[in-house]
Scaffold this active site. Structure first.
Site, PDB file in Angstrom:
ATOM      1  N   CYS A 299      35.112  -3.965 -57.289  1.00 36.15           N
ATOM      2  CA  CYS A 299      34.900  -2.979 -58.347  1.00 36.15           C
ATOM      3  C   CYS A 299      33.480  -3.128 -58.872  1.00 36.15           C
ATOM      4  CB  CYS A 299      35.898  -3.167 -59.487  1.00 36.15           C
ATOM      5  SG  CYS A 299      35.496  -2.099 -60.891  1.00 36.15           S
TER       6      CYS A 299
ATOM      7  N   HIS B 136      39.498  -4.807 -65.943  1.00 36.04           N
ATOM      8  CA  HIS B 136      39.665  -3.724 -64.973  1.00 36.04           C
ATOM      9  C   HIS B 136      40.953  -2.928 -65.188  1.00 36.04           C
ATOM     10  CE1 HIS B 136      38.994  -1.853 -61.005  1.00 36.04           C
ATOM     11  NE2 HIS B 136      40.306  -1.879 -60.901  1.00 36.04           N
TER      12      HIS B 136
ATOM     13  N   ASN C 103      36.722  11.087 -67.710  1.00 40.59           N
ATOM     14  CA  ASN C 103      37.677  11.589 -66.725  1.00 40.59           C
ATOM     15  C   ASN C 103      38.578  10.423 -66.382  1.00 40.59           C
ATOM     16  OD1 ASN C 103      36.321  14.070 -66.573  1.00 40.59           O
ATOM     17  ND2 ASN C 103      34.949  13.314 -64.990  1.00 40.59           N
TER      18      ASN C 103
ATOM     19  N   HIS D 191      38.130   1.493 -63.065  1.00 39.11           N
ATOM     20  CA  HIS D 191      37.733   0.645 -64.191  1.00 39.11           C
ATOM     21  C   HIS D 191      37.577   1.527 -65.440  1.00 39.11           C
ATOM     22  CE1 HIS D 191      36.041  -3.321 -65.307  1.00 39.11           C
ATOM     23  NE2 HIS D 191      35.670  -2.596 -66.341  1.00 39.11           N
TER      24      HIS D 191
ATOM     25  N   HIS E 171      36.222   3.498 -68.092  1.00 41.93           N
ATOM     26  CA  HIS E 171      34.854   3.892 -68.458  1.00 41.93           C
ATOM     27  C   HIS E 171      34.786   5.371 -68.788  1.00 41.93           C
ATOM     28  CE1 HIS E 171      34.895   5.332 -64.293  1.00 41.93           C
ATOM     29  NE2 HIS E 171      33.824   6.041 -64.570  1.00 41.93           N
TER      30      HIS E 171
ATOM     31  N   GLN F 214      31.663   8.643 -69.725  1.00 45.58           N
ATOM     32  CA  GLN F 214      30.311   9.042 -69.354  1.00 45.58           C
ATOM     33  C   GLN F 214      29.655   9.815 -70.491  1.00 45.58           C
ATOM     34  OE1 GLN F 214      29.780  10.444 -65.197  1.00 45.58           O
ATOM     35  NE2 GLN F 214      31.996  10.630 -65.199  1.00 45.58           N
TER      36      GLN F 214
HETATM   37 ZN   LIG Z   1      36.825  -3.040 -62.440  1.00 44.51          ZN
END
Ligand SMILES: [Zn+2]
Ligand SMILES: [Zn+2]
Ligand SMILES: [Zn+2]
Length: 328
Positions: free
Chosen positions: A32, A96, A136, A147, A149, A151
């Site tokens: 990852c 993660h 998204n 993972h 996250h 944007q």
């Molecule tokens: Zn990850």
């Protein structure tokens, strides 16, 4: 290559980012790139053994600060322009397997501060007219990295959807002298059937005119133009209401619900947007049911007319029960 091309039929820019096709990076299986870098391990995007929240510039950006001039391209009818902007990735956690919904509320609170900080810093750049914060989530949305996250796109123009919203707010204010979003929120609170979660400073509801079955909007009660305008108590409450809504989303069908999360707020184009822009977060989950997705097909994509097979009052009731059930 980052270039903008003007579509005169819709009055909007289309961004081209051709290097996005050249992703030659072939990481090992199970790798990852958003995890911390283990000592002696394969280097990830974060050259540290552990981290809290990290923001970095996207390696394959849709916009770049140094996009070349679009020399010779386009015409008076269909102009081209450099795709100048900034694209950032926000890592929510080094874990993660976590999601916004499973994170402690304190972490979401820290994220609110990070989002506000990025809004201010990117918005201060002279070529940035709109700071768009989004996430998204899930395979159904086409996410390639699982993972946790989000944007940020700092656009060199005010994108069509927020622009349309601002124009609607402007007409409304001309007619009534009041903020469109304040009036919508007052109606939702007055009706109450579509309210999903209420905090002291924020309210989550399925709008009367939801485009997706489980679409939810999270509105600031106060007419704050942007996330940066929120005070400490409002930021804390935003984190709390987001957490309750997200936990409810996961409770709804018994799995981690995919969604698009977007923030609408004041452009950073130097204009005065007080009383027009009203900070809010919108969630569009694609699920109609546990195993059926709503696709954007001919009517939605080609005509811009959404057809939804369930009323917002019904989905709001189910979502509210999920939020309340999860809180017990
Ligand atoms: Zn990850
Ligand atoms: Zn307002
Ligand atoms: Zn909006």
């Amino acid at each position: 290559m980052n270039q903008l091309r003007w579509d005169p039929t819709l009055g909007e820019w289309v961004a081209y980012a051709t290097h996005r096709q050249d992703r030659t990076f072939l990481p090992p299986a199970e790798y990852c790139p958003l995890d911390p870098t283990e000592p002696g391990g394969f280097p990830t995007e974060v050259p540290r053994e552990s981290y809290d929240i990290v923001v970095f510039e996207n390696k394959f950006p849709s916009f770049t600060p140094d996009a070349p001039e679009a020399d010779g391209e386009g015409s008076a009818l269909t102009p081209a322009a450099p795709g100048r902007g900034v694209c950032e990735v926000v890592l929510y956690s080094e874990d993660h397997y976590s999601t916004l919904a499973t994170m402690p509320e304190g972490r979401i609170r820290n994220l609110v501060h990070v989002w506000a900080d990025r809004y201010e810093e990117l918005g201060a750049l002279d070529f940035v007219e709109y700071v768009f914060i989004f996430e998204n989530k899930g395979d159904a949305i086409g996410v390639t990295l699982h993972h946790p996250h989000g944007q940020i796109y700092a656009y060199p123009f005010v994108p069509p959807r927020p622009k349309k919203e601002l124009e609607a707010a402007r007409s409304h204010r001309t007619e009534t002298g009041t903020c469109l979003h304040c009036d919508l929120l007052a109606e939702e609170l007055d009706d109450g059937r579509r309210v999903v979660a209420e905090g002291e400073h924020f309210v989550a509801f399925v709008p009367f005119y939801a485009h997706f079955p489980y679409e939810a909007h999270v509105y600031a009660r106060r007419c704050a133009p942007s996330i940066a305008d929120l005070d400490a108590a409002e930021r804390r409450d935003l984190a709390g209401v987001l957490k309750r809504l997200l936990v409810g989303y996961d409770e709804l069908f018994g799995f981690s619900l995919p969604y698009m999360m977007v923030m609408h707020q004041a452009p950073t184009d130097g204009g005065d947007h007080a009383g027009l822009a009203h900070f809010h977060v919108e969630f569009y989950p694609p699920n109609r049911t546990a195993d059926k997705l709503k696709y954007l097909a001919g009517s939605e994509t080609g005509a811009g007319a959404y057809v939804v097979d369930v009323l917002p009052e019904e989905t709001a009731k189910r979502l509210r029960e999920a939020v309340e059930g999860a809180g017990r």
